[in-house]
Design an enzyme around this catalytic site. Structure first.
Site, PDB file in Angstrom:
ATOM      1  N   HIS A  91       0.807  -1.221   0.000  1.00  0.00           N
ATOM      2  CA  HIS A  91       0.000   0.000   0.000  1.00  0.00           C
ATOM      3  C   HIS A  91       0.841   1.274   0.000  1.00  0.00           C
ATOM      4  CE1 HIS A  91      -3.561  -2.375   0.422  1.00  0.00           C
ATOM      5  NE2 HIS A  91      -3.218  -2.837   1.595  1.00  0.00           N
TER       6      HIS A  91
ATOM      7  N   ASP B  53      -2.974 -10.947  -2.605  1.00  0.00           N
ATOM      8  CA  ASP B  53      -3.479 -10.497  -1.308  1.00  0.00           C
ATOM      9  C   ASP B  53      -4.950 -10.106  -1.487  1.00  0.00           C
ATOM     10  OD1 ASP B  53      -2.221  -9.231   1.463  1.00  0.00           O
ATOM     11  OD2 ASP B  53      -3.939  -8.093   0.730  1.00  0.00           O
TER      12      ASP B  53
ATOM     13  N   HIS C  19      -6.396  -7.520  -0.503  1.00  0.00           N
ATOM     14  CA  HIS C  19      -6.509  -6.076  -0.709  1.00  0.00           C
ATOM     15  C   HIS C  19      -5.748  -5.666  -1.964  1.00  0.00           C
ATOM     16  CE1 HIS C  19      -6.739  -6.757   3.740  1.00  0.00           C
ATOM     17  NE2 HIS C  19      -7.854  -6.098   3.534  1.00  0.00           N
TER      18      HIS C  19
ATOM     19  N   ASP D  12      -4.827 -13.671   3.583  1.00  0.00           N
ATOM     20  CA  ASP D  12      -6.058 -13.013   4.013  1.00  0.00           C
ATOM     21  C   ASP D  12      -7.233 -13.292   3.074  1.00  0.00           C
ATOM     22  OD1 ASP D  12      -4.820 -11.506   2.047  1.00  0.00           O
ATOM     23  OD2 ASP D  12      -4.661  -9.688   3.262  1.00  0.00           O
TER      24      ASP D  12
END
Length: 316
Positions: A127, A164, A166, A241
């Site tokens: 991120h 991932d 996200h 995740d």
């Protein structure tokens, strides 16, 4: 100096034994508690040599991050707004963990160049962008290593395969308009970051997506794009995740589904003889035992695909 890797013997790098992890509890309740982190490390060490990560050099971080931004974070001159975006307060340990994670990915990149496979037991802080920290990420380790490859002429076409849960918004922003890098993100449509960047390929999945639909998306959308790009080096963010029960994820893969995902990626890399680095990325499961099983399953999938004597481990 990084110790040499014996031919045909993969290893993993970790920052998790550094003082920054041992000295204090995790900065967020969703992170794996120390007792379970120790069990993960023990399980990994049963499978392959586990080495402590060298710290990343600040000059390498400057390959993708703004030097003034790095200087402020190094000195702790960050605002409350920046801490909120990161997800926890600044401490010297935040900097140490970031440098350790980045150093582990760069060391794994060197391993992959020499022998085909590199492993960071952490990493995947996707991120962080050029001058902004967010989502538990203040350094973006994979782009740093990808830029090191490109700058040094070690690779011509680099794949960053981000699985991932996200979206890898920082990675997408850092390589926007860079034709030598293919950024691919398969993620939850209704999850963080809520304002997403644009990857070269984004596959957004609805809440509750399970094994069959997830794997079908990989086969239908991701595999053709990767084949067309023909990378000569790959990074794989093997986020756990996506597993059902994750505190910060909304997908519903089983442990078997995660293993089949990993098998697809590692077998592709071994079959095409594409040097590959895997980093573990996110994982915040309500059941730490399931998270550990997923992480160790990723290692098992890598070792099964890149087994000594099987022709997949590259030499020199």
């Amino acid at each position: 100096m990084t110790p040499p890797l014996p031919p045909g013997r993969p290893r993993a790098w970790t920052a998790f034994r550094r003082a920054a992890y041992a000295a204090a509890p995790p900065p967020r309740r969703q992170f794996l508690p120390r007792e379970f982190l120790n069990r993960l490390l023990a399980g990994a060490a049963e499978r392959l040599p586990l080495l402590d990560a060298p710290p990343l050099m600040w000059a390498d971080a400057e390959r993708v991050h703004d030097p003034a931004y790095l200087a402020r974070w190094r000195r702790g001159e960050v605002t409350r707004e920046e801490e909120r975006a990161l997800g926890f307060p600044w401490t010297p340990a935040v900097v140490e963990r970031g440098l350790g994670s980045g150093g582990a990915t760069l060391a794994a990149t060197r391993d992959a160049l020499a022998h085909g496979l590199g492993i960071n037991l952490g990493g995947g802080t996707h991120h962080a962008s050029r001058d902004r920290a967010e989502g538990f990420s203040f350094l973006n380790d994979v782009p740093i290593s990808a830029r090191w490859l490109l700058d040094g002429g070690h690779a011509r076409r680099v794949l960053i395969l981000d699985l991932d849960v996200h979206q890898g918004n920082g990675t997408a922003a850092l390589f926007a308009g860079e034709p030598r890098v293919l950024t691919v993100s398969v993620h939850g449509a209704n999850n963080y970051p809520f304002q997403k960047a644009t990857s070269d390929l984004d596959v957004a999945l609805p809440d509750g997506t399970g094994d069959a639909a997830y794997l079908a998306a990989l086969d239908r959308e991701v595999a053709p794009a990767v084949a067309a790009f023909r990378p000569d080096f790959a990074f794989y963010l093997a986020g756990a995740d996506v597993l059902e029960g994750d505190q910060l994820g909304k997908l519903a893969l089983t442990l078997q589904g995660v293993r089949e995902r990993d098998d697809r990626v590692f077998r592709w890399a071994a079959r095409t003889r594409t040097p590959l680095v895997t980093v573990m990325a996110g994982g915040y499961n309500r059941d730490p035992e399931r998270l550990i099983a997923a992480r160790l399953g990723t290692l098992d999938a890598a070792l099964a695909a890149f087994q000594p004597g099987g022709g997949a481990i590259m030499s020199g």
